[in-house]
Motif scaffolding. Structure first.
Motif, PDB file in Angstrom:
ATOM      1  N   GLN A 104      60.634  15.123  49.005  1.00 45.89           N
ATOM      2  CA  GLN A 104      60.116  15.878  50.143  1.00 45.89           C
ATOM      3  C   GLN A 104      59.705  17.295  49.725  1.00 45.89           C
ATOM      4  O   GLN A 104      58.671  17.801  50.185  1.00 45.89           O
ATOM      5  CB  GLN A 104      61.157  15.925  51.264  1.00 45.89           C
ATOM      6  CG  GLN A 104      61.392  14.572  51.904  1.00 45.89           C
ATOM      7  CD  GLN A 104      62.584  14.546  52.852  1.00 45.89           C
ATOM      8  OE1 GLN A 104      63.363  15.494  52.940  1.00 45.89           O
ATOM      9  NE2 GLN A 104      62.726  13.430  53.561  1.00 45.89           N
ATOM     10  N   ILE A 105      60.476  17.918  48.861  1.00 45.65           N
ATOM     11  CA  ILE A 105      60.117  19.245  48.355  1.00 45.65           C
ATOM     12  C   ILE A 105      58.803  19.168  47.585  1.00 45.65           C
ATOM     13  O   ILE A 105      57.893  19.983  47.792  1.00 45.65           O
ATOM     14  CB  ILE A 105      61.244  19.830  47.473  1.00 45.65           C
ATOM     15  CG1 ILE A 105      62.466  20.170  48.335  1.00 45.65           C
ATOM     16  CG2 ILE A 105      60.764  21.055  46.689  1.00 45.65           C
ATOM     17  CD1 ILE A 105      63.722  20.487  47.547  1.00 45.65           C
ATOM     18  N   LEU A 106      58.673  18.170  46.723  1.00 45.11           N
ATOM     19  CA  LEU A 106      57.435  18.011  45.947  1.00 45.11           C
ATOM     20  C   LEU A 106      56.247  17.718  46.852  1.00 45.11           C
ATOM     21  O   LEU A 106      55.152  18.261  46.653  1.00 45.11           O
ATOM     22  CB  LEU A 106      57.602  16.916  44.893  1.00 45.11           C
ATOM     23  CG  LEU A 106      58.544  17.273  43.745  1.00 45.11           C
ATOM     24  CD1 LEU A 106      58.784  16.051  42.860  1.00 45.11           C
ATOM     25  CD2 LEU A 106      58.003  18.436  42.944  1.00 45.11           C
ATOM     26  N   ILE A 122      59.543  29.208  46.213  1.00 44.82           N
ATOM     27  CA  ILE A 122      60.382  28.046  46.484  1.00 44.82           C
ATOM     28  C   ILE A 122      61.722  28.222  45.773  1.00 44.82           C
ATOM     29  O   ILE A 122      61.777  28.437  44.568  1.00 44.82           O
ATOM     30  CB  ILE A 122      59.721  26.738  45.995  1.00 44.82           C
ATOM     31  CG1 ILE A 122      58.340  26.552  46.630  1.00 44.82           C
ATOM     32  CG2 ILE A 122      60.619  25.540  46.249  1.00 44.82           C
ATOM     33  CD1 ILE A 122      58.339  26.337  48.107  1.00 44.82           C
ATOM     34  N   HIS A 123      62.804  28.185  46.545  1.00 47.30           N
ATOM     35  CA  HIS A 123      64.163  28.183  46.009  1.00 47.30           C
ATOM     36  C   HIS A 123      65.058  27.547  47.062  1.00 47.30           C
ATOM     37  O   HIS A 123      64.608  27.248  48.177  1.00 47.30           O
ATOM     38  CB  HIS A 123      64.624  29.595  45.621  1.00 47.30           C
ATOM     39  CG  HIS A 123      64.557  30.590  46.725  1.00 47.30           C
ATOM     40  ND1 HIS A 123      65.481  30.653  47.748  1.00 47.30           N
ATOM     41  CD2 HIS A 123      63.647  31.564  46.978  1.00 47.30           C
ATOM     42  CE1 HIS A 123      65.159  31.624  48.574  1.00 47.30           C
ATOM     43  NE2 HIS A 123      64.051  32.189  48.142  1.00 47.30           N
ATOM     44  N   ILE A 139      65.901  16.028  56.928  1.00 50.80           N
ATOM     45  CA  ILE A 139      64.801  16.172  55.982  1.00 50.80           C
ATOM     46  C   ILE A 139      64.757  17.621  55.511  1.00 50.80           C
ATOM     47  O   ILE A 139      65.410  18.491  56.070  1.00 50.80           O
ATOM     48  CB  ILE A 139      63.439  15.772  56.596  1.00 50.80           C
ATOM     49  CG1 ILE A 139      63.066  16.701  57.761  1.00 50.80           C
ATOM     50  CG2 ILE A 139      63.440  14.308  57.027  1.00 50.80           C
ATOM     51  CD1 ILE A 139      61.636  16.554  58.246  1.00 50.80           C
ATOM     52  N   ILE A 140      63.960  17.855  54.479  1.00 53.23           N
ATOM     53  CA  ILE A 140      63.750  19.203  53.954  1.00 53.23           C
ATOM     54  C   ILE A 140      62.398  19.714  54.449  1.00 53.23           C
ATOM     55  O   ILE A 140      61.405  18.995  54.409  1.00 53.23           O
ATOM     56  CB  ILE A 140      63.753  19.207  52.413  1.00 53.23           C
ATOM     57  CG1 ILE A 140      65.118  18.828  51.859  1.00 53.23           C
ATOM     58  CG2 ILE A 140      63.297  20.555  51.859  1.00 53.23           C
ATOM     59  CD1 ILE A 140      66.190  19.874  52.014  1.00 53.23           C
ATOM     60  N   GLN A 141      62.394  20.964  54.914  1.00 52.08           N
ATOM     61  CA  GLN A 141      61.143  21.636  55.255  1.00 52.08           C
ATOM     62  C   GLN A 141      61.104  22.967  54.503  1.00 52.08           C
ATOM     63  O   GLN A 141      62.065  23.740  54.545  1.00 52.08           O
ATOM     64  CB  GLN A 141      61.028  21.873  56.760  1.00 52.08           C
ATOM     65  CG  GLN A 141      60.824  20.597  57.540  1.00 52.08           C
ATOM     66  CD  GLN A 141      60.602  20.846  59.023  1.00 52.08           C
ATOM     67  OE1 GLN A 141      61.040  21.844  59.576  1.00 52.08           O
ATOM     68  NE2 GLN A 141      59.911  19.911  59.660  1.00 52.08           N
ATOM     69  N   LEU A 142      59.991  23.207  53.821  1.00 52.76           N
ATOM     70  CA  LEU A 142      59.835  24.417  53.021  1.00 52.76           C
ATOM     71  C   LEU A 142      59.449  25.612  53.885  1.00 52.76           C
ATOM     72  O   LEU A 142      58.710  25.475  54.865  1.00 52.76           O
ATOM     73  CB  LEU A 142      58.760  24.213  51.954  1.00 52.76           C
ATOM     74  CG  LEU A 142      58.981  23.073  50.965  1.00 52.76           C
ATOM     75  CD1 LEU A 142      57.828  23.005  49.985  1.00 52.76           C
ATOM     76  CD2 LEU A 142      60.298  23.221  50.245  1.00 52.76           C
TER      77      LEU A 142
END
Length: 175
Positions: A104-106, A122-123, A139-142
């Protein structure tokens, strides 16, 4: 809420909060939609006194609230607990969760690159863990992509050099 202090050599007088260019930039920021990018719900020029200002040197970014926090909070839940025995000891993620969140990050980073927004900030503190009610899972959200939107570089030139050296594949267009 994030407050982005602009460098001394940069001012947003040309895009002041009441100008058409700033409204256009704010509209772009708030229109960015992707499952793995956290929605911006407010984009405001602010002064050091907390009021909107024509000669402002800061931009306030408003986002939704997450009840879990960032990836850093998940891995290091006791980081700021003064009573914890080992606050700097992380909790490992399950293998499947690590794989899913990494993907998801990618995917979020690729989406930013397709929008011509270099993912320069991004960290783990900018990877928010959000519960998706449709999927019924976290989920991951940037976040942090507004740095690129505002045309800002990485805060550390040493870090910038390391990233440029490591990524000779199209991610290195960071000045």
């Amino acid at each position: 809420l994030s407050l982005i202090q602009l460098p001394q050599d940069r001012t947003i007088k040309s895009i002041a909060h009441d100008s058409a260019p700033f409204h256009a930039l704010a509209d772009v920021a708030m229109s960015i939609r992707h499952p793995y990018l956290m929605k911006i719900i407010g984009f405001h020029a602010v002064s050091s006194y907390g009021r909107r200002s024509v000669g402002s040197q800061a931009v306030a970014i408003v986002r939704g609230i997450t009840n879990v926090g960032s990836l850093r909070n998940v891995i290091f839940p006791y980081l700021h607990d003064l009573k914890a025995e080992a606050p700097n000891v992380g909790i490992p993620l399950q293998k499947l969760k690590l794989q899913l969140w990494s993907r998801q990050i990618l995917e979020g980073m690729v989406a930013l690159q397709r929008m011509s927004l270099t993912p320069i900030h991004i960290h783990s503190g900018n990877c928010m863990v959000v519960y998706d009610t449709e999927l019924g899972e976290e989920i991951i959200q940037l976040t942090g992509f507004e740095y690129s939107l505002l045309g800002l570089d990485m805060s550390s030139t040493a870090l910038s050099r390391k990233v440029k050296k490591a990524y000779g594949d199209g991610w290195s267009n960071i000045e």
